[in-house]
Design a protein around this motif. Structure first.
Motif, mmCIF file in Angstrom:
data_model
loop_
_atom_site.group_PDB
_atom_site.id
_atom_site.type_symbol
_atom_site.label_atom_id
_atom_site.label_comp_id
_atom_site.label_asym_id
_atom_site.label_seq_id
_atom_site.Cartn_x
_atom_site.Cartn_y
_atom_site.Cartn_z
ATOM 1 N N GLU A 3 0.758 -1.058 0.062
ATOM 2 C CA GLU A 3 0.060 -0.045 0.074
ATOM 3 C C GLU A 3 0.836 1.313 -0.030
ATOM 4 O O GLU A 3 0.181 2.361 -0.375
ATOM 5 N N SER A 4 2.179 1.217 0.305
ATOM 6 C CA SER A 4 3.005 2.416 0.471
ATOM 7 C C SER A 4 3.537 2.757 -0.958
ATOM 8 O O SER A 4 3.959 3.958 -1.271
ATOM 9 N N ASP A 6 3.195 4.146 -4.793
ATOM 10 C CA ASP A 6 2.291 5.051 -5.508
ATOM 11 C C ASP A 6 1.413 4.391 -6.481
ATOM 12 O O ASP A 6 1.946 3.365 -6.936
ATOM 13 N N LYS A 7 0.579 4.953 -7.007
ATOM 14 C CA LYS A 7 -0.271 4.471 -7.822
ATOM 15 C C LYS A 7 0.267 4.044 -9.384
ATOM 16 O O LYS A 7 0.139 3.055 -9.884
ATOM 17 N N ILE A 8 1.062 4.954 -9.680
ATOM 18 C CA ILE A 8 1.826 4.764 -10.945
ATOM 19 C C ILE A 8 3.011 3.403 -10.692
ATOM 20 O O ILE A 8 3.353 2.726 -11.416
ATOM 21 N N GLU A 9 3.461 3.465 -9.608
ATOM 22 C CA GLU A 9 4.455 2.320 -9.290
ATOM 23 C C GLU A 9 3.563 0.960 -9.368
ATOM 24 O O GLU A 9 4.132 -0.341 -9.885
ATOM 25 N N ARG A 10 2.477 1.110 -8.877
ATOM 26 C CA ARG A 10 1.495 -0.225 -8.838
ATOM 27 C C ARG A 10 1.293 -0.631 -10.012
ATOM 28 O O ARG A 10 1.327 -1.629 -10.624
ATOM 29 N N TYR A 11 0.894 0.613 -10.946
ATOM 30 C CA TYR A 11 0.248 0.242 -12.436
ATOM 31 C C TYR A 11 1.651 -0.541 -13.168
ATOM 32 O O TYR A 11 1.193 -1.312 -13.965
ATOM 33 N N SER A 14 2.172 -3.966 -12.358
ATOM 34 C CA SER A 14 1.023 -4.951 -12.884
ATOM 35 C C SER A 14 1.307 -5.120 -14.548
ATOM 36 O O SER A 14 1.102 -6.153 -14.976
ATOM 37 N N LYS A 50 7.853 -3.659 -0.443
ATOM 38 C CA LYS A 50 7.964 -2.296 -0.832
ATOM 39 C C LYS A 50 8.963 -2.178 -2.200
ATOM 40 O O LYS A 50 9.087 -0.851 -2.766
ATOM 41 N N LYS A 52 10.463 -1.871 -5.923
ATOM 42 C CA LYS A 52 10.015 -1.459 -7.276
ATOM 43 C C LYS A 52 11.054 -1.169 -8.277
ATOM 44 O O LYS A 52 12.087 -1.465 -7.991
ATOM 45 N N LEU A 78 -1.600 9.093 -13.854
ATOM 46 C CA LEU A 78 -2.623 8.843 -12.858
ATOM 47 C C LEU A 78 -2.984 9.572 -11.850
ATOM 48 O O LEU A 78 -2.016 10.295 -11.255
#
Length: 78
Positions: A3-4, A6-11, A14, A50, A52, A78
């Motif tokens: 959850e820590s 950022d949205k762009i990192e998760r995108y 994925s 965490k 990335k 995003l």
């Protein structure tokens, strides 16, 4: 994903996973093909971690997956 992140990192994580799986490449094979240890990709894809990618990683992964680094990014911010 952690959850820590950022949205762009998760995108990006994925998208790399989606493209890797569509080409039937294992985490281990991708890790080794970019010169990292066996668990590198699994550490990043693990929901509890965490870890990335950085831009150098994305460039190496794009070469290994025969695609463009921009394939890992969204069309709009995003």
């Amino acid at each position: 994903m952690h959850e820590s992140l950022d949205k762009i990192e998760r995108y990006v994580i994925s998208k790399v996973k989606e493209i890797r799986e569509s080409k039937k490449i294992t985490q281990e094979d991708l890790s080794l093909s970019i010169g990292k240890n066996i668990g590198f990709i699994s550490q990043i894809e693990a929901p509890s971690k965490k870890a990335k990618y950085n831009i150098v990683h994305l460039n190496l992964i794009a070469k290994a997956l025969n695609c463009s680094p921009k394939d890992f990014l969204p069309e709009k911010p995003l």
